[in-house]
Design an enzyme around this catalytic site. Structure first.
Site, PDB file in Angstrom:
ATOM      1  CG  HIS A   1       3.386   3.933   8.530  1.00  0.00           C
ATOM      2  ND1 HIS A   1       3.529   4.757   7.430  1.00  0.00           N
ATOM      3  CD2 HIS A   1       2.982   2.725   8.043  1.00  0.00           C
ATOM      4  CE1 HIS A   1       3.234   4.069   6.330  1.00  0.00           C
ATOM      5  NE2 HIS A   1       2.907   2.837   6.674  1.00  0.00           N
TER       6      HIS A   1
ATOM      7  CE  LYS B   1      27.502  -2.775  -7.222  1.00  0.00           C
ATOM      8  NZ  LYS B   1      27.541  -1.604  -8.116  1.00  0.00           N
TER       9      LYS B   1
ATOM     10  NE  ARG C   1      -1.633  -2.312   2.720  1.00  0.00           N
ATOM     11  CZ  ARG C   1      -1.698  -3.569   2.248  1.00  0.00           C
ATOM     12  NH1 ARG C   1      -2.695  -3.939   1.521  1.00  0.00           N
ATOM     13  NH2 ARG C   1      -0.742  -4.456   2.527  1.00  0.00           N
ATOM     14  CB  THR C   2       3.502   2.575   2.194  1.00  0.00           C
ATOM     15  OG1 THR C   2       2.768   2.135   3.328  1.00  0.00           O
ATOM     16  CG2 THR C   2       4.120   3.929   2.481  1.00  0.00           C
TER      17      THR C   2
ATOM     18  NE  ARG D   1       7.043   0.686   4.841  1.00  0.00           N
ATOM     19  CZ  ARG D   1       5.828   0.134   4.812  1.00  0.00           C
ATOM     20  NH1 ARG D   1       5.697  -1.143   4.492  1.00  0.00           N
ATOM     21  NH2 ARG D   1       4.762   0.843   5.093  1.00  0.00           N
TER      22      ARG D   1
HETATM   23  N1   CP Z   1      -0.302  -0.007   5.772  1.00  0.00           N
HETATM   24  C1   CP Z   1       0.906  -0.276   5.220  1.00  0.00           C
HETATM   25  O1   CP Z   1       1.912   0.356   5.548  1.00  0.00           O
HETATM   26  O2   CP Z   1       0.881  -1.268   4.289  1.00  0.00           O
HETATM   27  P1   CP Z   1       2.148  -1.747   3.469  1.00  0.00           P
HETATM   28  O3   CP Z   1       3.115  -2.369   4.432  1.00  0.00           O
HETATM   29  O4   CP Z   1       1.607  -2.718   2.441  1.00  0.00           O
HETATM   30  O5   CP Z   1       2.769  -0.524   2.820  1.00  0.00           O
END
Ligand code: CP
Length: 317
Positions: free
Chosen positions: A144, A95, A66-67, A116
């Site tokens: 988050h 590397k 999703r993110t 991320r």
């Molecule tokens: N909600 C969320 O962060 O989903 P993902 O880990 O799929 O990005």
């Protein structure tokens, strides 16, 4: 009247990045949500001109559906191009390149970085070496913040307010970064009550409770009791990947499984949310009830992230 976002950012943390909900104020959240609404109301053609020609780096050192996809969809919808990677296997991280050097490169090749990373504090570290804005798409068990903004937008759409709500956070409250960020954000509004439901070994960390405790009512309870009282039930997955001892995970996996039957005593306007992915903590028979809004919640990630990209690029007010 709201201050413009860059002014608020400067007032709050003297930088241009989106790293933590700790950098937010109520006013800043309300301003961001007003921009989400504004962008959502625009025709697609107009949206495509907002950040036309800008390049976004999408750097996912850790898995995401999703993110990553909603940020990339948001970027394309604003007229941007996207570069980046999903996992480090095809990159020079393999590397031995450091996070700082990787970010310096992405900063040289793009106008904004979304990232991320499995390590807490990675996004903050990236922001310190980047010449362009950095958005934290999740750093370890820490934060988050963009998930929280889309969560708040979803709650606001259904409840018409972010004040005076009883919100249950259920599941993995120790490792779940979405609940850490959401608890913080809810404490910035008035008269909210947060109910906590988790196995003993996965309780919300004390540092977070201490930080928000003076601003919001917090109570530990059972899932059955929480369902009767809640306006929002926010379920979360047990974060298997964060356990150092997999035997501990085996003890708590499947601890909470929400079924349609369990919702019989809920308020008629209870809304069930989940940041997703779910494993088995919400049975599929909940999906078709009036309470389930988790797929809509995930969809709200696109306009929310469009607003954030546009604001941090400084191309919308
Ligand atoms: N909600 C969320 O962060 O989903 P993902 O880990 O799929 O990005």
């Amino acid at each position: 009247m709201y201050l413009d976002y860059m002014t608020l950012i400067d007032l709050q943390n003297s930088n241009k990045d989106l790293i933590s909900v700790r950098d937010f104020t109520r006013e800043k959240i309300e301003y961001i949500l007003s921009i989400v609404k504004k962008i959502e109301a625009m025709p697609e053609k107009q949206q495509k001109l907002i950040a036309k020609g800008k390049i976004i780096s999408s750097l996912f050192f850790e898995p995401s559906t999703r993110t990553k996809l909603s940020f990339e969809s948001a970027a394309y919808s604003l007229g941007c191009s996207v570069i980046g990677f999903s996992g480090t296997s095809g990159t020079s991280v393999k590397k031995g390149e450091t996070l700082s050097d990787t970010i310096r490169m992405a900063s040289a090749y793009s106008d904004l970085i979304v990232m991320r990373h499995p390590l807490e504090g990675a996004a903050k570290k990236a922001s310190e070496v980047s010449d362009v804005p950095v958005i934290n798409g999740g750093d370890g068990s820490n934060q988050h913040p963009t998930q929280t903004l889309l969560d708040l937008y979803t709650i606001y759409k259904h409840k018409g307010t972010l004040d005076g709500l009883t919100v249950t956070l259920a599941g993995d409250l120790k490792y779940g970064r979405t609940v850490h960020s959401l608890a913080h954000a809810l404490s910035l509004f008035n008269n909210n009550k947060i109910l906590l439901v988790s196995p003993d070994i996965l309780e919300m960390p004390d540092d977070i409770l201490n930080e928000i405790g003076g601003r919001v009512t917090i109570q530990k309870t059972s899932l059955v009791d929480a369902i009767k009282e809640s306006d929002i039930l926010y379920m979360t997955r047990i974060q298997k990947e964060r356990f150092s001892d997999l035997q501990e995970y085996e003890q708590v996996k499947g601890f909470y499984i929400l079924t349609k039957k369990m919702l019989a005593d809920a308020k008629s306007d209870l809304k069930v949310m989940h940041p997703l992915p779910r494993v088995n903590e919400i049975a599929v028979d909940v999906d078709d009830t009036k309470h389930a809004i988790y797929f809509e919640q995930a969809k709200n990630g696109v306009p929310t992230r469009m607003a954030l990209i546009a604001l941090l690029l400084g191309v919308i007010k």
